[in-house]
Design a protein around this motif. Structure first.
Motif, mmCIF file in Angstrom:
data_model
loop_
_atom_site.group_PDB
_atom_site.id
_atom_site.type_symbol
_atom_site.label_atom_id
_atom_site.label_comp_id
_atom_site.label_asym_id
_atom_site.label_seq_id
_atom_site.Cartn_x
_atom_site.Cartn_y
_atom_site.Cartn_z
ATOM 1 N N THR A 1 0.851 -1.197 0.000
ATOM 2 C CA THR A 1 0.000 0.000 0.000
ATOM 3 C C THR A 1 0.883 1.241 0.000
ATOM 4 N N GLU A 2 0.445 2.258 -0.706
ATOM 5 C CA GLU A 2 1.170 3.526 -0.748
ATOM 6 C C GLU A 2 0.775 4.378 0.455
ATOM 7 N N ILE A 3 1.753 4.727 1.270
ATOM 8 C CA ILE A 3 1.541 5.606 2.411
ATOM 9 C C ILE A 3 2.230 6.940 2.139
ATOM 10 N N THR A 4 1.476 8.031 2.265
ATOM 11 C CA THR A 4 2.042 9.369 2.057
ATOM 12 C C THR A 4 1.930 10.237 3.302
ATOM 13 N N ALA A 5 1.037 9.879 4.221
ATOM 14 C CA ALA A 5 0.811 10.694 5.421
ATOM 15 C C ALA A 5 2.081 10.777 6.263
ATOM 16 N N GLY A 6 2.451 11.992 6.648
ATOM 17 C CA GLY A 6 3.597 12.201 7.507
ATOM 18 C C GLY A 6 4.935 12.167 6.804
ATOM 19 N N LEU A 7 4.922 12.032 5.480
ATOM 20 C CA LEU A 7 6.159 11.994 4.715
ATOM 21 C C LEU A 7 6.420 13.340 4.046
ATOM 22 N N ARG B 1 3.351 11.891 14.208
ATOM 23 C CA ARG B 1 1.990 11.591 14.663
ATOM 24 C C ARG B 1 1.095 11.233 13.484
ATOM 25 N N GLU B 2 1.181 11.984 12.399
ATOM 26 C CA GLU B 2 0.338 11.708 11.234
ATOM 27 C C GLU B 2 0.705 10.360 10.618
#
Length: 393
Positions: A206-212, A301-302
């Protein structure tokens, strides 16, 4: 081309407290017998140049010999059934005739020929067990399907010398889904798809972008992969598929087991009830902390919140973590690690539960039938041994 078949329930991993439970709807009367395994033979040594095993891949056994694949050395070490060294098959690590670079699979082509699959060299090598002579056949690793989207990895030589190939995980999915349903296929020698054996669920990242950082993307796989589990018979006569999805917390906790032959025809289908085991508190936190160590997160946190949302959709361990096919048509299912041990459940050729036992989590059944099991064990120094057990009663 044979139409793809849809199997009952899908396919998942499971903990093996299921061994006592009855399949649904095809129930098995009475409790599943508890088997006793008696150690009869040990092959291995901590320091001997021949009997010391640098690492053990697959193991094959016939009436006279034991064949142990040693990937690091690029050979198949042959022992008698009494544990005496006989010979090596293969020329060691390399790219020449009979040599291996990354051998990963091992199987039979008739009673006197063993094949080895090499992922790096993209070829199968066939060894005559009597003479040691080798014949090499190249294959194409990544053959597209009819839509040109799925890649396949050849994994086994079927009984008629066709090649069965399993789908490779696709690229990361923007939507947070944990698996994709793809075909398991038969390829010709040019890498073209000629038949479909089954549809299987393959885990996707899965692509995670939050907090990056801006435009940053992290491709993350779920630590409890929800893809199906499969294993081919060593002689290429068929495969067993086990559902890989964990219990959701509602309904009957059960998983499906399906066996098909080399033509994709169903030999049996069973559904087995099991005792689900919840993922303990802090399990996913450990996984997230491992990702935080990469140092690419700008908003901790995000990022942690997004990862917990993704991970905590799975709150129970899968029911089965691995499957083996016995040389006599039996199916051997292994559950999750619980306090350093794993439960094994054995099905007969019709899919009925016939026995159960426990092994240390560091042990794996590599070759077996109703009467004996050849198990790869590791000692406190992580040195591998091949051990023969007699199964009682």
């Amino acid at each position: 081309m044979r139409a793809a078949r849809r199997f009952v329930g899908g396919i998942l991993p499971v903990p093996l407290a299921l061994a006592c439970a009855a399949p649904v709807p095809e129930s098995v009367p009475g409790a599943v017998p508890e088997w006793t395994l008696q150690r009869r033979l040990v092959i291995g040594s901590p320091d001997h140049p021949i009997y010391g095993l640098s690492g053990v891949g697959s193991v094959l056994v016939d009436e006279d010999r034991v064949y142990v694949l040693l990937p690091l050395e690029g050979v198949i070490r042959v022992f008698s059934r009494e544990g005496q060294f006989v010979r090596d098959l293969g020329g060691g690590r390399g790219e020449g005739p009979g040599e291996m670079t990354r051998p990963t699979t091992l199987g039979w082509r008739g009673p006197r020929t063993i094949w080895v699959g090499d992922m790096i060299l993209q070829r199968f090598t066939f060894f005559d067990v009597a003479t040691g002579e080798a014949e090499t056949i190249p294959y194409r690793s990544y053959a597209p399907d009819a839509h040109g989207t799925t890649r396949f990895e050849p994994v086994v030589v079927l009984a008629d010398l066709r090649v069965a190939a399993a789908p490779l995980p696709p690229d990361a999915a923007p939507a947070r889904r944990s698996s994709a349903e793809l075909p398991m296929v038969v390829l010709d020698d040019a890498g073209r798809m000629r038949d479909t054996l089954a549809l299987v669920s393959v885990p996707v990242s899965t692509e995670i972008t939050a907090g990056l950082p801006e435009d940053g993307v992290l491709h993350v796989s779920h630590p409890l992969e929800e893809g199906d589990i499969w294993q081919f018979a060593s002689d290429g006569s068929g495969t067993v598929l086990v559902e890989g999805r964990s219990w959701t917390g509602t309904g009957i906790p059960e998983f499906g087991v399906t066996k098909v032959d080399a033509d994709g025809d169903t030999l049996f289908r069973r559904r087995i009830v099991y005792e689900p085991h919840p993922v303990p508190d802090g399990y996913y936190r450990d996984e997230i902390n491992r990702l935080l160590d990469y140092g690419v997160v700008v908003d901790r946190r995000e990022f942690v919140g997004a990862m917990l949302e993704f991970y905590e959709r799975t709150r129970y361990f899968p029911p089965v973590t691995s499957v083996r096919l016995g040389s006599d048509g039996t199916t051997w299912l292994v559950g999750v690690d619980r306090d350093g041990e794993r439960d094994w459940l054995v099905l007969d050729a019709s899919g009925a539960s016939i026995g159960r036992f426990r092994l240390p989590s560091t042990s794996r059944v590599s070759y077996a039938n109703r009467h004996e099991a050849w198990i790869v064990e590791r000692d406190a120094l992580d040195i591998p041994y091949v051990v023969r057990y007699e199964i009682l009663p």
